[in-house]
Design an enzyme around this catalytic site. Structure first.
Site, short mmCIF file in Angstrom:
data_model
loop_
_atom_site.label_atom_id
_atom_site.label_comp_id
_atom_site.label_asym_id
_atom_site.label_seq_id
_atom_site.Cartn_x
_atom_site.Cartn_y
_atom_site.Cartn_z
NE ARG A 3 -0.66 0.43 4.92
CZ ARG A 3 -1.33 0.23 6.06
NH1 ARG A 3 -2.44 -0.49 6.07
NH2 ARG A 3 -0.90 0.75 7.19
CG ASP A 37 0.77 5.47 4.57
OD1 ASP A 37 -0.06 4.54 4.69
OD2 ASP A 37 1.85 5.51 5.19
NE ARG A 74 5.08 10.23 5.46
CZ ARG A 74 3.78 10.18 5.79
NH1 ARG A 74 3.02 9.18 5.37
NH2 ARG A 74 3.26 11.13 6.53
#
Lengths: 257, 257
Positions: B63, B65, B210
């Site tokens: 996935r 975000d 991140r």
């Protein structure tokens, strides 16, 4: 009344000049219109009033149409606001929407007018090519799938250089001005999937760059020859040129004074 | 029941592999969720069903975000649809929204799984620097006004290379997996106002890139030293690392199989 109002504005102490970059995607162009149509000028004036504590009426180097972008639009306005000039950019950028950025702020001479003092403008037009579009360039370049002949386009563009009557590329609806302009730059370069055309002139007629680009792309596609492009310039007839290129590829690059 | 359903899907004749680019700005991530939350997967499956005339359940490499982008996300799905493979890209791109583009379509082996067959992934993270933001990069890079020390950031990034337990950069909430990963690329380059960091690994933990970027930026700002960055890796403690960098700078660059 209007002249009187102008004098009132000119009685103010400061003439401020701003340089702006904006992504025009969300806007119905630059120029003031009656709300609820969203234009850059309305939003900018509203924020300028907050920062300068004055009613603000700005003047721009020219309008840009719906969806057209700017890297270097220039505006000026008169104000009695007292904010130091070196704080203006950050104050404005902290309250402007993210798609409008003030890149420079300066005190200007009293007789400086972003509109009337402009000597030369540069526009760029971006095209993205390739088998599939790019999601990150959907609003910032014209996507053309078919191969373009850059050399043929370059030959066509070179015919624009000099002083010409550009009526063949003038749309109905612009401000009345002489169709004779002097263009000293009309070139093209390709880097990866991106083609960039650059146009510099002492003035541009309504839709002129987009009408030129639409016609030059037909040359790139082999639909028209560079020689035919020269005939179209000479015809002074808008009917001879091709369709107007999309707004999303066009950028007001800078204005020289 | 679920296993039975999976068998049913696998009984279909074709296993199609797609590569996707998308601008994640408008989406609440990639993965299927209950509408009305808008995710890439729901939209893609809906359009695949139109093109393949089948109910489609796709599987992705992983996935992404909310707000995260992709240049090379990979998905696969089983179908009995009969559209020739060389028409799939154009058929899908003509009905997908402009911010999602299918860049490649191929027939895959029956046992190919975009999720399980992935060997290595590359992410890039883009930062834009400078006195003022850029309106065209507002959703596609992290804007940092202060100067960053690229050499210090490069020294910190080099400490990530190799096989490590990356728990210090793992957020709560991801799928359970070993925190030990092998990273063979973690570098940085600057071109004009744009800084690009590239990370390649056999797998990434939840929010890992991140969290790394947030901490490396603190090194660039002089808030932390490269040596301290090494200590943070060794601590295995998320509390030692800095805040998570914004989603808008992150791109799933490609997946290797």
């Amino acid at each position: 009344m209007k002249a009187e109002h102008k004098e009132l504005m000119k009685a103010r102490r400061r003439n401020i000049r701003l340089t702006l970059a904006y992504d025009g995607t969300a806007y119905h162009g630059f120029q003031r219109q009656t709300p609820p149509v969203v234009v850059v000028q309305n939003i900018l004036e509203e924020k300028l009033e907050l920062v300068f504590g004055d009613t603000i009426e700005l003047s721009a180097s020219g309008r840009t149409d719906a969806g057209v972008h700017a890297h270097g639009q220039v505006v000026n306005f008169f104000t009695d606001g007292t904010i130091p000039i070196d704080r203006v950019c950050r104050a404005l950028n902290s309250i402007l929407p993210d798609d409008i950025v003030v890149t420079e702020a300066a005190e200007a001479d009293r007789d400086f007018s972003a509109l009337h003092s402009a000597k030369r403008k540069t526009y760029i037009y971006r095209i993205i090519t390739g088998e599939v579009p790019c999601p990150f360039e959907r609003n910032t370049a014209w996507y053309i799938r078919r191969r373009l002949d850059i050399d043929a386009m370059r030959r066509a563009l070179s015919l624009l250089i000099g002083t010409h009557d550009y009526s063949a590329f003038r749309a109905a609806g612009g401000a009345p001005m002489s169709p004779v302009r002097t263009m000293d730059r009309a070139d093209i370069e390709k880097e990866g999937r991106i083609i960039t055309m650059t146009f510099r002139s002492d003035g541009f007629l309504y839709h002129m760059v987009r009408n030129i680009v639409g016609t030059v792309v037909d040359v790139g596609l082999g639909v028209k020859t560079p020689e035919r492009f020269g005939e179209i310039i000479a015809s002074l007839d808008r009917q001879q040129a091709s369709a107007t290129a999309p707004a999303c590829g066009l950028y007001l690059e800078n204005v020289e004074y």
